[in-house]
Scaffold this motif. Structure first.
Motif, PDB file in Angstrom:
ATOM      1  N   PRO A 139       0.344  -1.541   0.329  1.00 12.68           N
ATOM      2  CA  PRO A 139      -0.443  -0.222   0.267  1.00 12.68           C
ATOM      3  C   PRO A 139       0.899   1.337   0.507  1.00 12.68           C
ATOM      4  CG  PRO A 139       0.323  -0.403   2.590  1.00 12.68           C
ATOM      5  CD  PRO A 139       0.726  -1.872   1.248  1.00 12.68           C
ATOM      6  N   TYR A 140       2.451   1.113  -0.539  1.00 14.48           N
ATOM      7  CA  TYR A 140       2.574   2.435  -0.772  1.00 14.48           C
ATOM      8  C   TYR A 140       3.112   3.161   0.663  1.00 14.48           C
ATOM      9  CZ  TYR A 140       2.325   1.568  -5.371  1.00 14.48           C
ATOM     10  OH  TYR A 140       1.926   0.786  -6.457  1.00 14.48           O
ATOM     11  N   ALA A 141       3.394   2.489   2.157  1.00 11.21           N
ATOM     12  CA  ALA A 141       3.265   2.713   3.297  1.00 11.21           C
ATOM     13  C   ALA A 141       4.290   2.337   4.205  1.00 11.21           C
ATOM     14  CB  ALA A 141       2.103   2.948   4.045  1.00 11.21           C
ATOM     15  N   MET A 142       4.619   2.407   5.260  1.00 13.23           N
ATOM     16  CA  MET A 142       6.180   1.651   6.111  1.00 13.23           C
ATOM     17  C   MET A 142       5.670   3.207   7.227  1.00 13.23           C
ATOM     18  SD  MET A 142       9.486   1.656   3.714  1.00 13.23           S
ATOM     19  CE  MET A 142       9.013   1.159   1.999  1.00 13.23           C
ATOM     20  N   THR A 143       6.964   2.710   8.305  1.00 14.94           N
ATOM     21  CA  THR A 143       6.714   3.029   9.469  1.00 14.94           C
ATOM     22  C   THR A 143       8.392   3.763   9.458  1.00 14.94           C
ATOM     23  OG1 THR A 143       8.329   1.515  10.224  1.00 14.94           O
ATOM     24  CG2 THR A 143       6.027   1.098  10.869  1.00 14.94           C
ATOM     25  N   PRO A 144       7.526   5.591   9.990  1.00 13.49           N
ATOM     26  CA  PRO A 144       9.557   5.905  10.385  1.00 13.49           C
ATOM     27  C   PRO A 144      10.860   5.441  10.292  1.00 13.49           C
ATOM     28  CG  PRO A 144       7.364   6.739  11.789  1.00 13.49           C
ATOM     29  CD  PRO A 144       6.984   5.506  10.830  1.00 13.49           C
ATOM     30  N   ALA A 145      10.583   4.338  11.132  1.00 11.37           N
ATOM     31  CA  ALA A 145      12.000   3.436  11.289  1.00 11.37           C
ATOM     32  C   ALA A 145      12.754   2.357  10.428  1.00 11.37           C
ATOM     33  CB  ALA A 145      11.262   2.450  12.594  1.00 11.37           C
ATOM     34  N   ARG A 146      11.593   2.067   9.719  1.00  9.68           N
ATOM     35  CA  ARG A 146      11.822   1.005   8.543  1.00  9.68           C
ATOM     36  C   ARG A 146      12.085   1.841   7.539  1.00  9.68           C
ATOM     37  NH1 ARG A 146      14.276  -2.663   5.780  1.00  9.68           N
ATOM     38  NH2 ARG A 146      12.460  -3.694   4.041  1.00  9.68           N
ATOM     39  N   LEU A 147      11.849   3.407   6.934  1.00 11.95           N
ATOM     40  CA  LEU A 147      12.115   5.068   6.242  1.00 11.95           C
ATOM     41  C   LEU A 147      13.098   4.722   6.807  1.00 11.95           C
ATOM     42  CD1 LEU A 147       9.304   6.808   5.720  1.00 11.95           C
ATOM     43  CD2 LEU A 147      10.293   5.492   3.770  1.00 11.95           C
ATOM     44  N   LYS A 148      13.716   5.649   8.026  1.00 14.84           N
ATOM     45  CA  LYS A 148      14.938   5.310   8.240  1.00 14.84           C
ATOM     46  C   LYS A 148      15.961   4.359   7.497  1.00 14.84           C
ATOM     47  CE  LYS A 148      16.739   4.731  12.895  1.00 14.84           C
ATOM     48  NZ  LYS A 148      17.502   3.401  12.544  1.00 14.84           N
ATOM     49  N   ASP A 149      16.005   3.188   8.176  1.00 15.51           N
ATOM     50  CA  ASP A 149      16.863   1.887   7.878  1.00 15.51           C
ATOM     51  C   ASP A 149      16.968   1.654   6.597  1.00 15.51           C
ATOM     52  OD1 ASP A 149      16.911   1.603  10.264  1.00 15.51           O
ATOM     53  OD2 ASP A 149      15.413  -0.212  10.472  1.00 15.51           O
ATOM     54  N   LEU A 150      16.042   2.520   5.336  1.00 18.55           N
ATOM     55  CA  LEU A 150      16.633   1.812   4.431  1.00 18.55           C
ATOM     56  C   LEU A 150      17.110   3.146   3.034  1.00 18.55           C
ATOM     57  CD1 LEU A 150      12.877   0.085   3.414  1.00 18.55           C
ATOM     58  CD2 LEU A 150      15.192  -0.121   2.889  1.00 18.55           C
ATOM     59  N   CYS A 151      16.545   4.155   3.886  1.00 16.93           N
ATOM     60  CA  CYS A 151      17.175   5.792   3.551  1.00 16.93           C
ATOM     61  C   CYS A 151      18.880   5.722   3.856  1.00 16.93           C
ATOM     62  CB  CYS A 151      16.300   7.125   3.852  1.00 16.93           C
ATOM     63  SG  CYS A 151      14.833   6.850   2.762  1.00 16.93           S
TER      64      CYS A 151
END
Length: 192
Positions: free
Chosen positions: A85-97
């Protein structure tokens, strides 16, 4: 205007005579001035650095023309590549970015103010999930398509086989650097 190129310092595995450039001249000068000091890294690192500078400048100019900054591109791209659904937790975004929690908060705040993402928050105000909006979806797809077409043209002078070989060599270089402590700069043992 292309200047005449002289043969470089060594013959590659293909047997073709390499061409000399400004980086070879730097390498030869240091070899002459500091005999015995290893200078082979100049041929790789200086070319990678110069290439990164050119490509970084080109990307910044292209993103400016597209009306998106690199931090927003990274955030929206990460959400879009995740699939529905094109959504993530901030923690996952932090890790991937590969950025800090504070940097993700700032990116999300800017993208939310622009209408590109929606932050789903707990009753206490904590961001639980970041979702790509329809506007964000349209922005990232249009931007990425135009950016990737332009960047494909930037390396258009390389054959598909050359691109594959370069990709593998750069992967090997990066993996080796990461295995040795990514970002650390060991100059050697301190002198007594």
């Amino acid at each position: 205007m292309q200047r005449e190129r002289k043969p470089g310092p060594s013959v590659p595995e293909t047997g073709a005579v390499p061409q000399s450039d400004a980086v070879d001249e730097i390498q030869h000068a240091w070899l002459r001035e500091l005999p015995g000091v290893p200078v082979e890294s100049i041929g790789v690192i200086t070319r990678v650095w110069r290439t990164a500078k050119i490509l970084g400048d080109e990307r910044r100019r292209t993103l400016t023309r597209l009306g998106i900054d690199s931090a927003t591109l990274d955030l929206l791209s990460t959400l879009r590549r995740a699939g529905p659904p094109y959504a993530m937790t901030p923690a996952r975004l932090k890790d991937l970015c590969l950025v800090t929690a504070g940097a993700i908060s700032q990116r999300v705040g800017r993208a939310e103010a622009a209408g590109a993402v929606r932050a789903v928050r707990s009753p206490g105000g904590r961001t639980l999930r970041v979702e790509l909006t329809d506007a964000g979806h349209a922005l990232i797809e249009g931007s990425v398509e135009r950016l990737l077409r332009y960047e494909d043209d930037l390396i258009g002078h390389l054959s598909p086989a050359e691109r594959d070989r370069l990709t593998e060599l750069l992967r090997k270089l990066l993996d080796g650097l990461l295995e040795r402590g990514h970002g650390d700069s060991p100059i050697g043992p301190p002198e007594d």
